[in-house]
Scaffold this motif. Structure first.
Motif, mmCIF file in Angstrom:
data_model
loop_
_atom_site.group_PDB
_atom_site.id
_atom_site.type_symbol
_atom_site.label_atom_id
_atom_site.label_comp_id
_atom_site.label_asym_id
_atom_site.label_seq_id
_atom_site.Cartn_x
_atom_site.Cartn_y
_atom_site.Cartn_z
ATOM 1 N N ALA A 106 -50.851 -49.429 50.110
ATOM 2 C CA ALA A 106 -49.362 -49.663 50.904
ATOM 3 C C ALA A 106 -48.542 -48.623 50.132
ATOM 4 C CB ALA A 106 -48.657 -50.825 50.484
ATOM 5 N N LYS A 107 -48.791 -48.559 48.891
ATOM 6 C CA LYS A 107 -47.600 -47.634 48.222
ATOM 7 C C LYS A 107 -48.353 -45.917 47.999
ATOM 8 C CE LYS A 107 -45.212 -46.395 44.475
ATOM 9 N NZ LYS A 107 -43.630 -46.994 45.089
ATOM 10 N N ALA A 108 -49.658 -45.511 48.469
ATOM 11 C CA ALA A 108 -49.888 -44.431 48.946
ATOM 12 C C ALA A 108 -49.715 -44.224 50.195
ATOM 13 C CB ALA A 108 -51.366 -44.229 48.852
ATOM 14 N N GLY A 109 -49.479 -44.818 51.601
ATOM 15 C CA GLY A 109 -49.216 -44.833 52.766
ATOM 16 C C GLY A 109 -48.052 -45.207 53.190
ATOM 17 N N PHE A 110 -46.776 -46.083 52.363
ATOM 18 C CA PHE A 110 -45.736 -45.669 53.395
ATOM 19 C C PHE A 110 -44.960 -45.852 51.585
ATOM 20 C CE2 PHE A 110 -49.081 -49.100 55.372
ATOM 21 C CZ PHE A 110 -48.567 -48.131 56.723
ATOM 22 N N GLY A 111 -45.023 -45.251 50.546
ATOM 23 C CA GLY A 111 -44.513 -45.273 49.476
ATOM 24 C C GLY A 111 -44.292 -46.450 49.451
ATOM 25 N N ASP A 112 -43.967 -47.661 49.700
ATOM 26 C CA ASP A 112 -43.324 -48.547 49.483
ATOM 27 C C ASP A 112 -44.177 -50.007 48.951
ATOM 28 O OD1 ASP A 112 -42.378 -51.290 49.554
ATOM 29 O OD2 ASP A 112 -40.972 -50.782 51.013
ATOM 30 N N ASP A 113 -44.590 -50.052 48.047
ATOM 31 C CA ASP A 113 -45.921 -51.179 47.997
ATOM 32 C C ASP A 113 -45.273 -52.603 47.984
ATOM 33 O OD1 ASP A 113 -44.611 -51.902 45.755
ATOM 34 O OD2 ASP A 113 -45.928 -51.545 44.439
ATOM 35 N N SER A 114 -44.033 -53.239 48.723
ATOM 36 C CA SER A 114 -44.042 -54.539 49.147
ATOM 37 C C SER A 114 -44.821 -54.904 50.023
ATOM 38 C CB SER A 114 -42.817 -54.893 49.358
ATOM 39 O OG SER A 114 -41.804 -53.908 50.049
ATOM 40 N N LEU A 115 -45.458 -56.663 49.779
ATOM 41 C CA LEU A 115 -46.625 -57.264 50.871
ATOM 42 C C LEU A 115 -46.059 -57.974 51.566
ATOM 43 C CD1 LEU A 115 -50.247 -56.529 48.756
ATOM 44 C CD2 LEU A 115 -48.905 -55.309 50.894
ATOM 45 N N TYR A 116 -46.572 -59.141 52.486
ATOM 46 C CA TYR A 116 -46.329 -60.017 52.888
ATOM 47 C C TYR A 116 -47.713 -60.621 53.740
ATOM 48 C CZ TYR A 116 -44.782 -58.792 57.675
ATOM 49 O OH TYR A 116 -45.373 -57.800 58.655
ATOM 50 N N MET A 117 -47.327 -62.387 53.682
ATOM 51 C CA MET A 117 -48.497 -62.995 54.681
ATOM 52 C C MET A 117 -47.832 -63.112 55.579
ATOM 53 S SD MET A 117 -50.964 -65.693 51.922
ATOM 54 C CE MET A 117 -51.657 -64.154 50.562
ATOM 55 N N GLU A 118 -48.527 -63.696 56.715
ATOM 56 C CA GLU A 118 -49.238 -64.196 57.811
ATOM 57 C C GLU A 118 -49.999 -65.116 58.401
ATOM 58 O OE1 GLU A 118 -46.627 -60.919 60.003
ATOM 59 O OE2 GLU A 118 -48.275 -61.595 60.685
ATOM 60 N N LYS A 119 -50.000 -65.628 58.681
ATOM 61 C CA LYS A 119 -50.932 -66.610 58.835
ATOM 62 C C LYS A 119 -52.253 -66.103 60.278
ATOM 63 C CE LYS A 119 -52.879 -71.027 60.649
ATOM 64 N NZ LYS A 119 -53.656 -70.836 59.846
ATOM 65 N N TYR A 120 -53.486 -65.249 60.148
ATOM 66 C CA TYR A 120 -53.818 -65.056 61.211
ATOM 67 C C TYR A 120 -54.381 -65.632 61.982
ATOM 68 C CZ TYR A 120 -57.348 -62.501 63.298
ATOM 69 O OH TYR A 120 -58.498 -61.577 64.078
ATOM 70 N N LEU A 121 -53.764 -65.117 63.366
ATOM 71 C CA LEU A 121 -54.084 -66.179 65.052
ATOM 72 C C LEU A 121 -55.488 -65.247 65.518
ATOM 73 C CD1 LEU A 121 -50.094 -66.580 66.069
ATOM 74 C CD2 LEU A 121 -51.940 -68.520 65.080
ATOM 75 N N ASP A 122 -56.927 -66.627 65.017
ATOM 76 C CA ASP A 122 -57.735 -66.171 65.607
ATOM 77 C C ASP A 122 -58.203 -64.979 66.782
ATOM 78 O OD1 ASP A 122 -60.186 -65.239 64.524
ATOM 79 O OD2 ASP A 122 -60.954 -67.143 64.083
ATOM 80 N N GLU A 123 -57.752 -66.593 68.239
ATOM 81 C CA GLU A 123 -57.921 -65.826 69.453
ATOM 82 C C GLU A 123 -56.422 -66.089 69.903
ATOM 83 O OE1 GLU A 123 -60.869 -65.263 71.376
ATOM 84 O OE2 GLU A 123 -61.757 -65.503 69.463
ATOM 85 N N SER A 124 -55.532 -64.372 69.885
ATOM 86 C CA SER A 124 -54.575 -64.338 70.081
ATOM 87 C C SER A 124 -54.025 -63.074 71.129
ATOM 88 C CB SER A 124 -53.391 -64.465 68.862
ATOM 89 O OG SER A 124 -53.830 -62.914 68.476
#
Lengths: 204, 454
Positions: B187-205
């Protein structure tokens, strides 16, 4: 006569040193910027020929470089003076004749200082046609939203025609100021096939 | 209205914006990098200006060059297209500071919606359901704790990211431990900002998005939804509208809730609200795109609205000039992203010269592209060669027309994914309108590639 001899030697040394200082860097730059493998010019009793070592033509390697031919007028990285080795060679007439035209075309291709950015161009106040400059010398600036970026001479040479007026808007890579070969190389004619000169930077 | 617009982008979208300018009688200057000197937009423009070398960081992403180009060519507005500086609040702010208009939301609006995590909270407050997720992840321990609460599998996402880039699917705590640091540095390398968050992954969406437009006076409309479920590694390949997964009632419900929420949240100009729709049909808001989108043509084909022109009007301070009742969506449209990549070789990007190009035609066929015979596809940018969009009164006819158009489309000299598109079109899951975002990744692209080669 010793005195004449000494004068001649001094003259020769001066000519050699002028060649080395003024002509060679410009020639090397042109050779590097061109697709040619070899270039030759003659002045008075002197003749200089430069040839790229086999395989040193990195044009093809850099084939997907700038689409724009303009930006290639400066010395591209890695193609500075070290890229072409100058040495003396005696060549057959046919080849010289063939290369004569190429060399003439090359001599016609101007070396130009280009714009480093998009903005408004301002030449150095004391800039004048005929002024001697070294590669890297500042010729003026391009104002990018109040920040000045330097326009520099791509090679050693003499300031030639200005292609842009002061205060004019310029784009990135735009041709701004011609750089001519140094004064003492004026009147140089491209190699005449009738004369097989013997040496560069050496005694004839 | 503006007198002259600087088009600060490349490829097909630069051409699309140029066309909008011409239609509106507004002057346009195409800003291009050295690698794009021969691009169609630069060739067709009345005025074009080179802003820097091929490297986007020194041209399309370099704000001083873009703004300087606008100033010296006498433009009064900048259209950023998509990608590059299009959602950069800092850029929008500097543009305004130089007395120019930014064609998009204001710097304040962009700032407010810059963080995905904060946007989700804002829109949740305005009535949109969001996917169970975390706040900003402080550290690994915090991430583990949150994943436990939400329930595996989870997606780790960079807050500053977009287009599915930098996302990681994590199924176990062990996986989380091993990938967390990698995500940070990516994230740091790609967007210059390393903040992350998390989401539930919906399988068949399914991936649905609602197109909205809001003017400065708070008038808001939606232009229906787009179904972008055909994806490969989170990158959209085919988009269609309307979504075959929604009933008319569900569509109205989703779109009106979306436009109400975004208008209430103080949004401005064109925007797209993206949703994941699970197997039960519940829609969860995931993020907003504050710009024109690649897949906008299918919405234009169904509604008849020139969305780039609308975007320019709103940025110039004009009113929408229509209400929701005026927006009528007719028929069905499908867009295919024609990419310079080799499906038979792990989708490797291709560059080189276009030797031959022939655009398809016929009823309801539209091609947006910057390529032409002899054009050199540069290796510096994305692989999008163009977009084939097809409209028909109904979905089955749209699929038939699309297949005919894909058969006609000729791109010679470079490997493309045209055959892959035909294979997907011929697949029953697609024909039945049952594609979920994981289809290509789950079954793998191989069967499609093989079918496409037949």
């Amino acid at each position: 006569m010793p005195q004449d001899r000494q004068a001649r030697t001094e003259r020769d040394h001066k000519a050699i040193s002028d060649l080395a200082d003024d002509l060679l860097p410009a020639l090397i730059a042109r050779l590097a910027a061109s697709g040619l493998g070899e270039i030759e010019v003659r002045e008075g009793e002197w003749k200089a020929r430069l040839r790229k070592p086999a395989g040193a033509d990195d044009r093809k390697v850099a084939g997907r470089g700038p689409v724009d031919g303009r930006s290639a007028h400066g010395i591209p990285p890695g193609r500075g003076p070290a890229a072409g080795t100058a040495y003396v060679a005696v060549e057959d007439r046919e080849r010289l004749a063939r290369e004569q035209q190429q060399a003439r075309d090359l001599a016609d291709a101007p070396i130009v200082a280009t714009s480093p950015a998009v903005g408004v161009f301002a030449p150095r106040k004391d800039l004048a046609i005929g002024m001697r400059v070294r590669a890297g010398d500042r010729l003026g600036t391009v104002d990018v939203l109040g920040v000045r970026e330097d326009v520099v001479a791509p090679v050693d040479g003499v300031v030639g025609l200005s292609l842009t007026e002061a205060g004019e808007a310029v784009e990135y890579g735009q041709e701004l100021i011609r750089i001519e070969l140094p004064e003492n190389s004026r009147g140089l004619e491209v190699n005449g096939a009738d004369r097989e000169a013997a040496a560069v930077l050496g005694e004839a | 209205m503006f007198s002259k617009i600087l088009i600060a982008n490349r490829g097909e979208i630069a051409l699309r914006i140029l066309r909008a300018c011409r239609t509106m009688g507004v002057g346009a200057v195409v800003a291009y990098s050295e690698a794009d000197r021969d691009s169609l937009a630069a060739q067709l423009a009345d005025e074009a200006i080179c802003i820097g070398p091929a490297d986007a960081r020194r041209s399309y992403l370099y704000a001083p060059a873009v703004i300087s180009a606008a100033v010296v060519t006498g433009c009064d507005a900048i259209h950023p297209g998509y990608g590059f500086l299009s959602e950069d609040a800092g850029f929008a702010d500097v543009v305004r500071a130089h007395g120019l208009a930014f064609i998009g939301p204001s710097a304040e609006v962009l700032e407010r919606f810059a963080s995905k995590e904060a946007t989700r909270r804002v829109l949740e407050a305005h009535g949109l359901r969001t996917i169970p997720g975390s706040g900003m992840l402080r550290d690994e321990a915090h991430a583990l704790e949150e994943a436990e609460r939400i329930g595996y599998p989870v997606l780790i996402k960079p807050s500053a990211g977009g287009g599915g880039k930098g996302m990681r699917l994590v199924k176990t705590p062990q996986e989380l431990e091993s990938t967390f640091k990698i995500c940070r540095s990516e994230a740091k390398a790609g967007f210059g900002d390393d903040s992350l968050y998390m989401e539930k992954y919906l399988d068949e969406s399914r991936h649905l998005e609602v197109q909205v437009a809001v003017d400065r006076f708070g008038n808001a409309i939606h232009m229906g939804e787009r179904d972008c479920s055909v994806q490969r590694r989170h990158q959209k390949i085919i988009e269609e509208t309307p979504s075959p997964a929604l009933t008319e009632a569900a569509r109205q419900e989703l779109c009106s809730r979306a436009v109400r929420a975004i208008a209430d949240a103080g949004y401005e100009n064109l925007g797209t609200l993206e949703f994941l729709v699970d197997a039960k049909g519940d829609a969860y808001f995931i993020e907003i795109n504050c710009r024109i989108q690649v897949e906008h043509p299918i919405t234009e084909m169904c509604t008849g609205i020139d969305m780039v022109a609308l975007q320019i009007k709103i940025a110039a301070g004009e009113r929408l000039g229509m209400t929701q009742a005026d927006v009528v969506s007719r028929g069905h449209a499908i867009e295919f992203r024609i990419l310079a990549e080799d499906p038979g070789n792990d989708f490797r990007p291709q560059d080189g010269q276009i030797l031959g190009y022939l655009a398809p035609g016929g009823p309801g066929v539209r091609m947006d592209t910057h390529i032409y015979p002899g054009y050199d596809v540069p290796s510096y940018y994305d692989s999008l060669l163009g977009k084939l969009s097809v409209w028909a009164p109904d979905r089955a006819t749209a699929i038939a027309r699309a297949d005919a158009a894909l058969r006609e489309l000729l791109v010679d000299g470079i490997t493309t994914n045209i055959d892959l598109h035909r294979a997907i079109l011929a697949n029953e899951v697609f024909i039945d309108g049952k594609v979920t975002t994981n289809l290509l990744d789950r079954v793998g692209s191989a069967p499609f590639v093989a079918a496409g080669n037949r």
